[in-house]
Design a protein around this motif. Structure first.
Motif, mmCIF file in Angstrom:
data_model
loop_
_atom_site.group_PDB
_atom_site.id
_atom_site.type_symbol
_atom_site.label_atom_id
_atom_site.label_comp_id
_atom_site.label_asym_id
_atom_site.label_seq_id
_atom_site.Cartn_x
_atom_site.Cartn_y
_atom_site.Cartn_z
ATOM 1 N N MET A 76 21.109 46.252 18.242
ATOM 2 C CA MET A 76 22.219 46.055 19.194
ATOM 3 C C MET A 76 22.159 47.149 20.259
ATOM 4 O O MET A 76 22.158 48.336 19.949
ATOM 5 N N ILE A 77 22.092 46.771 21.509
ATOM 6 C CA ILE A 77 22.086 47.737 22.592
ATOM 7 C C ILE A 77 23.515 47.958 23.048
ATOM 8 O O ILE A 77 24.269 47.027 23.272
ATOM 9 N N LYS A 78 23.890 49.201 23.192
ATOM 10 C CA LYS A 78 25.241 49.547 23.645
ATOM 11 C C LYS A 78 25.134 50.782 24.491
ATOM 12 O O LYS A 78 24.164 51.533 24.391
ATOM 13 N N GLN A 79 26.126 50.998 25.347
ATOM 14 C CA GLN A 79 26.087 52.200 26.158
ATOM 15 C C GLN A 79 26.264 53.415 25.273
ATOM 16 O O GLN A 79 27.133 53.469 24.424
ATOM 17 N N ASN A 80 25.380 54.385 25.449
ATOM 18 C CA ASN A 80 25.398 55.563 24.599
ATOM 19 C C ASN A 80 26.596 56.440 24.891
ATOM 20 O O ASN A 80 26.836 56.828 26.034
ATOM 21 N N THR A 81 27.353 56.779 23.854
ATOM 22 C CA THR A 81 28.387 57.804 23.931
ATOM 23 C C THR A 81 28.474 58.466 22.577
ATOM 24 O O THR A 81 28.119 57.875 21.562
ATOM 25 N N THR A 82 28.960 59.710 22.535
ATOM 26 C CA THR A 82 29.060 60.410 21.265
ATOM 27 C C THR A 82 30.491 60.552 20.805
ATOM 28 O O THR A 82 30.743 60.791 19.642
ATOM 29 N N GLN A 83 31.464 60.418 21.708
ATOM 30 C CA GLN A 83 32.856 60.660 21.348
ATOM 31 C C GLN A 83 33.674 59.379 21.444
ATOM 32 O O GLN A 83 33.326 58.451 22.178
ATOM 33 N N ASN A 84 34.799 59.341 20.727
ATOM 34 C CA ASN A 84 35.630 58.141 20.704
ATOM 35 C C ASN A 84 36.857 58.220 21.607
ATOM 36 O O ASN A 84 37.465 57.218 21.910
ATOM 37 N N THR A 85 37.292 59.424 21.994
ATOM 38 C CA THR A 85 38.469 59.523 22.835
ATOM 39 C C THR A 85 38.144 59.038 24.243
ATOM 40 O O THR A 85 37.033 59.244 24.741
ATOM 41 N N ILE A 86 39.109 58.413 24.900
ATOM 42 C CA ILE A 86 38.870 57.763 26.187
ATOM 43 C C ILE A 86 38.388 58.766 27.235
ATOM 44 O O ILE A 86 37.448 58.505 27.992
ATOM 45 N N ILE A 87 39.015 59.940 27.297
ATOM 46 C CA ILE A 87 38.651 60.933 28.313
ATOM 47 C C ILE A 87 37.214 61.408 28.109
ATOM 48 O O ILE A 87 36.427 61.470 29.059
ATOM 49 N N LEU A 88 36.855 61.729 26.836
ATOM 50 C CA LEU A 88 35.512 62.226 26.576
ATOM 51 C C LEU A 88 34.463 61.145 26.798
ATOM 52 O O LEU A 88 33.365 61.431 27.281
ATOM 53 N N ILE A 89 34.785 59.908 26.462
ATOM 54 C CA ILE A 89 33.850 58.815 26.727
ATOM 55 C C ILE A 89 33.594 58.688 28.228
ATOM 56 O O ILE A 89 32.456 58.525 28.674
ATOM 57 N N LYS B 179 9.611 48.794 24.193
ATOM 58 C CA LYS B 179 9.831 49.106 25.601
ATOM 59 C C LYS B 179 11.003 48.316 26.191
ATOM 60 O O LYS B 179 11.814 48.864 26.947
ATOM 61 N N LYS B 180 11.124 47.031 25.852
ATOM 62 C CA LYS B 180 12.209 46.210 26.405
ATOM 63 C C LYS B 180 13.576 46.744 25.997
ATOM 64 O O LYS B 180 14.539 46.684 26.772
ATOM 65 N N GLU B 181 13.681 47.259 24.781
ATOM 66 C CA GLU B 181 14.947 47.828 24.316
ATOM 67 C C GLU B 181 15.283 49.093 25.101
ATOM 68 O O GLU B 181 16.447 49.341 25.425
ATOM 69 N N LEU B 182 14.289 49.901 25.406
ATOM 70 C CA LEU B 182 14.498 51.096 26.229
ATOM 71 C C LEU B 182 14.954 50.704 27.629
ATOM 72 O O LEU B 182 15.883 51.310 28.185
ATOM 73 N N GLU B 183 14.322 49.685 28.215
ATOM 74 C CA GLU B 183 14.712 49.234 29.556
ATOM 75 C C GLU B 183 16.168 48.780 29.582
ATOM 76 O O GLU B 183 16.917 49.087 30.523
ATOM 77 N N LYS B 184 16.598 48.052 28.540
ATOM 78 C CA LYS B 184 17.995 47.622 28.455
ATOM 79 C C LYS B 184 18.930 48.825 28.388
ATOM 80 O O LYS B 184 19.981 48.844 29.035
ATOM 81 N N ILE C 218 18.373 51.927 29.443
ATOM 82 C CA ILE C 218 18.374 52.619 30.734
ATOM 83 C C ILE C 218 19.292 51.902 31.721
ATOM 84 O O ILE C 218 20.072 52.534 32.444
ATOM 85 N N ASN C 219 19.209 50.585 31.749
ATOM 86 C CA ASN C 219 20.064 49.809 32.666
ATOM 87 C C ASN C 219 21.545 49.975 32.341
ATOM 88 O O ASN C 219 22.392 49.946 33.240
ATOM 89 N N LEU C 220 21.874 50.146 31.081
ATOM 90 C CA LEU C 220 23.257 50.359 30.679
ATOM 91 C C LEU C 220 23.756 51.757 31.041
ATOM 92 O O LEU C 220 24.896 51.929 31.463
ATOM 93 N N ASP C 221 22.892 52.755 30.884
ATOM 94 C CA ASP C 221 23.340 54.146 30.937
ATOM 95 C C ASP C 221 23.190 54.813 32.305
ATOM 96 O O ASP C 221 23.975 55.703 32.629
ATOM 97 N N PHE C 222 22.182 54.431 33.075
ATOM 98 C CA PHE C 222 21.833 55.214 34.259
ATOM 99 C C PHE C 222 21.961 54.418 35.550
ATOM 100 O O PHE C 222 21.545 53.262 35.621
ATOM 101 N N PHE C 223 22.520 55.075 36.565
ATOM 102 C CA PHE C 223 22.539 54.526 37.911
ATOM 103 C C PHE C 223 21.196 54.787 38.586
ATOM 104 O O PHE C 223 20.602 53.896 39.193
#
Length: 248
Positions: free
Chosen positions: A1-14, A142-147, A149-154
């Motif tokens: 499952m690809i999801k945007q990477n975050t480490t924290q659960n609080t809204i501000i830190l996310i 590689k395709k999973e990495l591309e997905k 990157i597209n989620l995380d980086f401008f």
């Protein structure tokens, strides 16, 4: 499952972390600094409640530059931490960390169902004609990495690849209390490699939220249930999009 990477659960830190990850140059600086802090996924802090002050042995698969090992040293009471990290640049950092913490046992290879040499893909950026690698984004596909990157980086980093060594797990005489797995997609093979140890020791596992359904089908044979942290509470995992899932 690809999801945007975050480490924290609080809204501000996310929100802050998403901004940091928006530009890879900023993320690299932040990732270097965060190694020296106690900033980590909320799921991991619950391990303190599970183990308290008990002396434990830990297996850390995808040990990276030692960021999770340092968390365990600061927050738990490890006797030994067995760190598996195939990337050479990260492994050099583990060597330096071992000089400070003798309980680290470090191995410069990954774990899998068989001994092999395999490709690993990861992004990089150029700054003043020098390459900087985002090795925390190492993916076996590689395709999973591309997905991701597209989620995380401008600003999109470029992708390169290298080879890593993967070996079958050799069961240790030491009883293992905790296994952490964070490998961006190869978690299933690692769980299969560790099945004999899991059957023997029944350790707690904390695993990055990838292919969790398939992993659960393996672990429930050994009477495991899957959990996650929601609003600081330890609850049964159903479809929550937590960064990590805890099996016990």
């Amino acid at each position: 499952m690809i999801k945007q990477n975050t480490t924290q659960n609080t809204i501000i830190l996310i929100y802050i972390e998403k901004l940091i990850r928006f530009i890879p140059h900023i993320y690299l600086i932040f990732r270097t600094l965060v190694r020296h802090t106690n900033y980590f996924e909320n799921d991991f802090f619950y391990l303190k409640k599970i183990f308290r002050d008990r002396k434990i042995n830990i297996i850390d698969v995808g040990a990276s530059d030692g960021i999770s090992a340092q968390f365990f040293i600061k927050n738990l009471n490890p006797k030994y931490i067995f760190c598996y990290e195939p990337q050479k640049i990260f492994f050099k950092k583990l060597i330096n960390l071992k000089k400070k913490h003798k309980m680290l046992k470090i191995f410069n290879y990954g774990l899998g169902e068989k001994n092999t040499i395999t490709n690993i893909f990861f992004p990089y950026i150029k700054f003043f004609q020098k390459k900087y690698f985002l090795l925390t984004y190492s993916f076996p596909i590689k395709k999973e990495l591309e997905k991701q990157i597209n989620l995380d980086f401008f600003i999109k980093p470029k992708i390169t690849k290298s080879h890593i060594i993967v070996k079958k797990f050799k069961i240790t005489n030491d009883k293992i209390d905790l296994i952490k797995i964070d490998t961006n997609g190869s978690e299933i093979d690692i769980v299969k490699s560790l099945k004999l140890l899991i059957k023997r020791d029944k350790p707690v596992l904390i695993i990055e939220n990838n292919n969790i359904g398939k992993i659960y089908r393996i672990l429930k044979i050994y009477k495991y249930k899957k959990y996650c942290i929601v609003n600081k509470k330890f609850v049964i995992h159903k479809k929550q999009n937590n960064a990590n899932i805890i099996f016990k």
